[in-house]
Design a protein around this motif. Structure first.
Motif, PDB file in Angstrom:
ATOM      1  N   TRP A   1      -9.520  -2.800   7.369  1.00 45.16           N
ATOM      2  CA  TRP A   1      -9.656  -1.671   6.428  1.00 45.16           C
ATOM      3  C   TRP A   1      -9.695  -0.332   7.177  1.00 45.16           C
ATOM      4  CZ3 TRP A   1     -14.919   0.513   5.259  1.00 45.16           C
ATOM      5  CH2 TRP A   1     -14.852   1.568   4.344  1.00 45.16           C
ATOM      6  N   ARG A   2     -10.500  -0.281   8.215  1.00 46.37           N
ATOM      7  CA  ARG A   2     -10.647   0.992   8.936  1.00 46.37           C
ATOM      8  C   ARG A   2      -9.376   1.350   9.707  1.00 46.37           C
ATOM      9  NH1 ARG A   2     -15.469  -1.248   9.777  1.00 46.37           N
ATOM     10  NH2 ARG A   2     -15.019  -1.774  11.937  1.00 46.37           N
ATOM     11  N   ALA A   3      -8.589   0.324  10.039  1.00 48.87           N
ATOM     12  CA  ALA A   3      -7.356   0.596  10.792  1.00 48.87           C
ATOM     13  C   ALA A   3      -6.278   1.209   9.900  1.00 48.87           C
ATOM     14  CB  ALA A   3      -6.838  -0.695  11.410  1.00 48.87           C
ATOM     15  N   LYS A   4      -6.472   1.186   8.608  1.00 53.22           N
ATOM     16  CA  LYS A   4      -5.402   1.641   7.707  1.00 53.22           C
ATOM     17  C   LYS A   4      -5.979   2.675   6.732  1.00 53.22           C
ATOM     18  CE  LYS A   4      -1.240   0.207   6.001  1.00 53.22           C
ATOM     19  NZ  LYS A   4      -0.041   0.742   6.372  1.00 53.22           N
ATOM     20  N   PRO A   5      -6.057   3.927   7.154  1.00 51.96           N
ATOM     21  CA  PRO A   5      -6.668   4.960   6.311  1.00 51.96           C
ATOM     22  C   PRO A   5      -5.963   5.066   4.959  1.00 51.96           C
ATOM     23  CG  PRO A   5      -6.261   5.807   8.530  1.00 51.96           C
ATOM     24  CD  PRO A   5      -5.606   4.453   8.461  1.00 51.96           C
ATOM     25  N   GLY A   6      -6.753   5.300   3.928  1.00 50.04           N
ATOM     26  CA  GLY A   6      -6.184   5.400   2.577  1.00 50.04           C
ATOM     27  C   GLY A   6      -6.329   4.110   1.799  1.00 50.04           C
ATOM     28  N   THR A   7      -6.539   2.980   2.514  1.00 51.78           N
ATOM     29  CA  THR A   7      -6.792   1.728   1.796  1.00 51.78           C
ATOM     30  C   THR A   7      -8.266   1.685   1.383  1.00 51.78           C
ATOM     31  OG1 THR A   7      -7.339   0.522   3.824  1.00 51.78           O
ATOM     32  CG2 THR A   7      -5.029   0.478   3.111  1.00 51.78           C
ATOM     33  N   TYR A   8      -8.565   0.737   0.525  1.00 54.42           N
ATOM     34  CA  TYR A   8      -9.927   0.619  -0.016  1.00 54.42           C
ATOM     35  C   TYR A   8     -10.592  -0.664   0.457  1.00 54.42           C
ATOM     36  CZ  TYR A   8      -8.595   4.430  -3.077  1.00 54.42           C
ATOM     37  OH  TYR A   8      -8.196   5.654  -3.544  1.00 54.42           O
TER      38      TYR A   8
ATOM     39  N   HIS B   1       0.833  -1.207   0.000  1.00 51.07           N
ATOM     40  CA  HIS B   1       0.000   0.000   0.000  1.00 51.07           C
ATOM     41  C   HIS B   1       0.871   1.263   0.000  1.00 51.07           C
ATOM     42  CE1 HIS B   1      -3.389   2.600   0.519  1.00 51.07           C
ATOM     43  NE2 HIS B   1      -2.798   3.167   1.561  1.00 51.07           N
ATOM     44  N   GLY B   2       0.692   2.086  -0.994  1.00 47.73           N
ATOM     45  CA  GLY B   2       1.453   3.328  -1.093  1.00 47.73           C
ATOM     46  C   GLY B   2       2.749   3.197  -1.871  1.00 47.73           C
TER      47      GLY B   2
ATOM     48  N   LEU C   1       0.786   2.288  -6.391  1.00 43.47           N
ATOM     49  CA  LEU C   1       0.072   1.061  -6.060  1.00 43.47           C
ATOM     50  C   LEU C   1      -0.594   1.231  -4.689  1.00 43.47           C
ATOM     51  CD1 LEU C   1       2.719  -1.609  -7.162  1.00 43.47           C
ATOM     52  CD2 LEU C   1       0.820  -0.662  -8.489  1.00 43.47           C
ATOM     53  N   LEU C   2      -1.857   0.887  -4.635  1.00 43.96           N
ATOM     54  CA  LEU C   2      -2.611   1.035  -3.389  1.00 43.96           C
ATOM     55  C   LEU C   2      -3.306  -0.287  -3.080  1.00 43.96           C
ATOM     56  CD1 LEU C   2      -4.149   4.549  -4.183  1.00 43.96           C
ATOM     57  CD2 LEU C   2      -2.310   4.090  -2.548  1.00 43.96           C
ATOM     58  N   TYR C   3      -3.622  -0.481  -1.814  1.00 42.23           N
ATOM     59  CA  TYR C   3      -4.212  -1.766  -1.427  1.00 42.23           C
ATOM     60  C   TYR C   3      -5.726  -1.658  -1.236  1.00 42.23           C
ATOM     61  CZ  TYR C   3      -4.435  -6.504   0.128  1.00 42.23           C
ATOM     62  OH  TYR C   3      -4.729  -7.842   0.173  1.00 42.23           O
ATOM     63  N   ALA C   4      -6.421  -2.688  -1.711  1.00 42.70           N
ATOM     64  CA  ALA C   4      -7.865  -2.799  -1.459  1.00 42.70           C
ATOM     65  C   ALA C   4      -8.144  -4.111  -0.729  1.00 42.70           C
ATOM     66  CB  ALA C   4      -8.640  -2.754  -2.768  1.00 42.70           C
ATOM     67  N   TYR C   5      -8.755  -4.025   0.434  1.00 45.89           N
ATOM     68  CA  TYR C   5      -9.268  -5.245   1.084  1.00 45.89           C
ATOM     69  C   TYR C   5     -10.434  -5.743   0.241  1.00 45.89           C
ATOM     70  CZ  TYR C   5      -6.130  -4.568   4.948  1.00 45.89           C
ATOM     71  OH  TYR C   5      -4.989  -4.444   5.703  1.00 45.89           O
TER      72      TYR C   5
ATOM     73  N   LEU D   1     -18.647  -2.214   6.430  1.00 48.15           N
ATOM     74  CA  LEU D   1     -17.875  -2.214   5.178  1.00 48.15           C
ATOM     75  C   LEU D   1     -18.214  -1.050   4.249  1.00 48.15           C
ATOM     76  CD1 LEU D   1     -17.713  -5.999   4.165  1.00 48.15           C
ATOM     77  CD2 LEU D   1     -16.445  -4.745   5.897  1.00 48.15           C
ATOM     78  N   LEU D   2     -19.150  -0.209   4.645  1.00 50.22           N
ATOM     79  CA  LEU D   2     -19.452   0.948   3.789  1.00 50.22           C
ATOM     80  C   LEU D   2     -18.705   2.168   4.305  1.00 50.22           C
ATOM     81  CD1 LEU D   2     -23.304   0.509   3.197  1.00 50.22           C
ATOM     82  CD2 LEU D   2     -21.396  -0.327   1.808  1.00 50.22           C
ATOM     83  N   GLY D   3     -18.479   3.133   3.434  1.00 49.55           N
ATOM     84  CA  GLY D   3     -17.808   4.361   3.854  1.00 49.55           C
ATOM     85  C   GLY D   3     -16.965   4.931   2.731  1.00 49.55           C
ATOM     86  N   HIS D   4     -16.276   6.014   3.041  1.00 52.22           N
ATOM     87  CA  HIS D   4     -15.359   6.642   2.095  1.00 52.22           C
ATOM     88  C   HIS D   4     -14.282   5.613   1.727  1.00 52.22           C
ATOM     89  CE1 HIS D   4     -13.551  10.152   0.268  1.00 52.22           C
ATOM     90  NE2 HIS D   4     -12.374   9.790   0.769  1.00 52.22           N
ATOM     91  N   ASN D   5     -14.003   5.498   0.432  1.00 52.88           N
ATOM     92  CA  ASN D   5     -13.039   4.500  -0.077  1.00 52.88           C
ATOM     93  C   ASN D   5     -13.582   3.076  -0.084  1.00 52.88           C
ATOM     94  OD1 ASN D   5     -11.189   6.407  -0.721  1.00 52.88           O
ATOM     95  ND2 ASN D   5      -9.548   5.617   0.569  1.00 52.88           N
ATOM     96  N   SER D   6     -14.891   2.939  -0.007  1.00 52.84           N
ATOM     97  CA  SER D   6     -15.502   1.621  -0.169  1.00 52.84           C
ATOM     98  C   SER D   6     -16.109   1.572  -1.577  1.00 52.84           C
ATOM     99  CB  SER D   6     -16.588   1.441   0.900  1.00 52.84           C
ATOM    100  OG  SER D   6     -17.260   0.223   0.689  1.00 52.84           O
TER     101      SER D   6
END
Ligand code: GUN
Ligand code: ZN
Length: 444
Positions: free
Chosen positions: A224-231, A193-194, A200-204, A265-270
């Motif tokens: 996912w929520r523990a790692k801001p910026g991931t998807y 991630h990053g 390259l970025l990571y998506a759960y 699982l919903l939110g910004h970056n979902s």
């Protein structure tokens, strides 16, 4: 443009007909325009050549594409890497299609040698089609996903990608135990991630509610929520049979959207792929949580899944882009997907300008990356494609001298991989048709 930028950095000019979205129905349209890119791959000027010409001594290189089109790189919001091997396998709806064609093809990625071959193929296809960012499902295999990141890194592609998580209602060969599924995802996220300053970025990537236990959904949401910026990237409400199955599996949640909402699982970056069979209150939840959608019309046609409520979603203000969903979408070309988005709506026109927006800036906004990519503007990273609609297609050969709406209409309704001449990510050319042709001929 500040004068010191000219002095301190090596600049390259790309001259041509610049077409870039400003918003849904509005374009930046500059004939004999120029894109000036610095040696970090950042756009430092995008405007008329006549405006820039007095500064031309500051340039190290000039590429003149004449009246060919320079447009932002295409953003594919949803596709499956291992499925490049099973495009065009029709005749079944989603659930049977997965079982019959897709799951066996994904199982083969347990072999890292095979995974490497497929990843090379996949990313070559992506850039050949002018896709500069793919939001990609890999498979459950950690090593294969690691290999896929390596390949994307080496080839200069931009990707948001993740290892798939599956621990229920799937064949044994694609069912993992929860602990290793989560730890594998976390380790890959840690590693990739990053990478390369965010290329390259990571998506759960839990596959969908059907192949997940409630515990898997809860735990992956926490990661996912523990790692801001991931998807968070999954499938939502694609086929009616799937929707019914999800109702049985998760009786406590009134709707499919609630299943994901209830598990955090919903939110910004979902990013939710498909999102076809939804009520107005489902859409309200997606809007309130600031989730994004990937509309995949070619796939929905192919599997006869249903019709995405394009104008409905738009009027709710839910962010969305478009995706090829290879292999349910038979082609990776987002030009074909744009066309299908229009054809799919039974009684509404979608216009070429807005379809281009969805394939570029709309996708960037849905991924919260619009400050970096999606349009050709100063300060953004130079992800762009050079497009020649007359090249290798049946499109009329003087199309480039026509008004821009005619050029765009030809691209959207008649375009495919053949119109893409070059693909650039961050100012680096990662695909060139002539070079690729020479290479393949020399290998024969
Ligand atoms: N739903 C769950 N998995 C898949 C997949 O691989 N393709 C599509 N189109 N839908 C899915
Ligand atoms: Zn999919």
């Amino acid at each position: 443009m500040p004068a010191n930028l000219y002095d301190s950095r090596e600049l390259t000019a790309y001259r041509g007909h610049i077409i870039s979205p400003v918003q849904e129905q509005e374009l930046k349209d500059i004939r004999d325009g120029v894109l000036i890119v610095d040696d970090r791959g950042i756009i430092v000027f995008c405007g008329a050549w006549s405006e820039f010409e007095k500064n031309k001594n500051s340039l190290k290189h000039i590429h003149n594409y004449g009246d060919k089109v320079i447009m932002p790189g295409l953003i594919d919001m949803h596709l499956h890497l291992p499925q490049v091997t099973v495009t065009g396998k029709s005749g079944e709806h989603l659930m049977k299609w997965l079982e019959r064609f897709v799951f066996p093809s994904e199982a083969r990625c347990a072999d890292p040698q095979y995974a490497l071959r497929i990843a090379n193929w996949f990313f070559d296809e992506m850039v050949r089609n002018g896709t500069t960012l793919g939001v990609v499902f890999s498979t459950i295999h950690k090593e294969a996903t690691d290999v896929a990141f390596e390949v994307a890194s080496r080839k200069g592609c931009r990707a948001i990608m993740g290892k798939v998580l599956m621990n229920a209602n799937a064949p044994d060969f694609l069912t993992e135990d929860l602990a290793s599924s989560l730890s594998g995802s976390e380790e890959l996220c840690q590693k990739w991630h990053g990478h390369d300053n965010g290329r390259l970025l990571y998506a759960y990537t839990p596959r969908f509610a059907v192949t997940s236990t409630s515990e898997l959904l809860t735990e992956v949401g926490k990661l996912w929520r523990a790692k801001p910026g991931t998807y968070m990237h999954t499938h939502l409400s694609e086929s009616l049979e799937e929707v019914e199955f999800v109702k049985e599996l998760f009786p406590k949640s009134p709707t499919y959207v609630d299943v994901y909402h209830d598990h955090g699982l919903l939110g910004h970056n979902s990013i939710m792929a498909h999102a076809i069979h939804l009520s107005d209150s489902d859409l309200d939840i997606l809007k309130e949580t600031d989730s994004s959608l990937a509309h995949c019309p070619s796939s929905n046609f192919f599997l006869k899944s249903g019709v995405f409520g394009y104008r409905r979603v738009e009027s709710k203000g839910v962010r969305f882009g478009i995706g090829s969903d290879v292999a349910a979408g038979p082609q990776m070309s987002l030009f074909c997907v744009m066309k299908d988005a229009n054809y799919m709506q039974p009684d509404q026109w979608l216009y070429p300008t807005e379809l281009l927006y969805r394939a570029t800036l709309g996708g960037a906004k849905a991924l919260a990356l619009e400050d970096k990519i999606g349009s050709l503007d100063e300060g953004k990273e130079a992800d762009f494609v050079v497009v020649d609609p007359t090249h290798r297609t049946g499109i009329i050969d003087d199309i480039l001298s026509k008004p821009t709406d005619e050029i765009l209409s030809a691209l959207v309704f008649l375009g495919d991989d053949r119109v893409v001449e070059s693909t650039f990510v961050r100012g680096k050319e990662i695909f060139n048709y002539e070079s690729a042709k020479e290479l393949s001929q020399s290998r024969r």
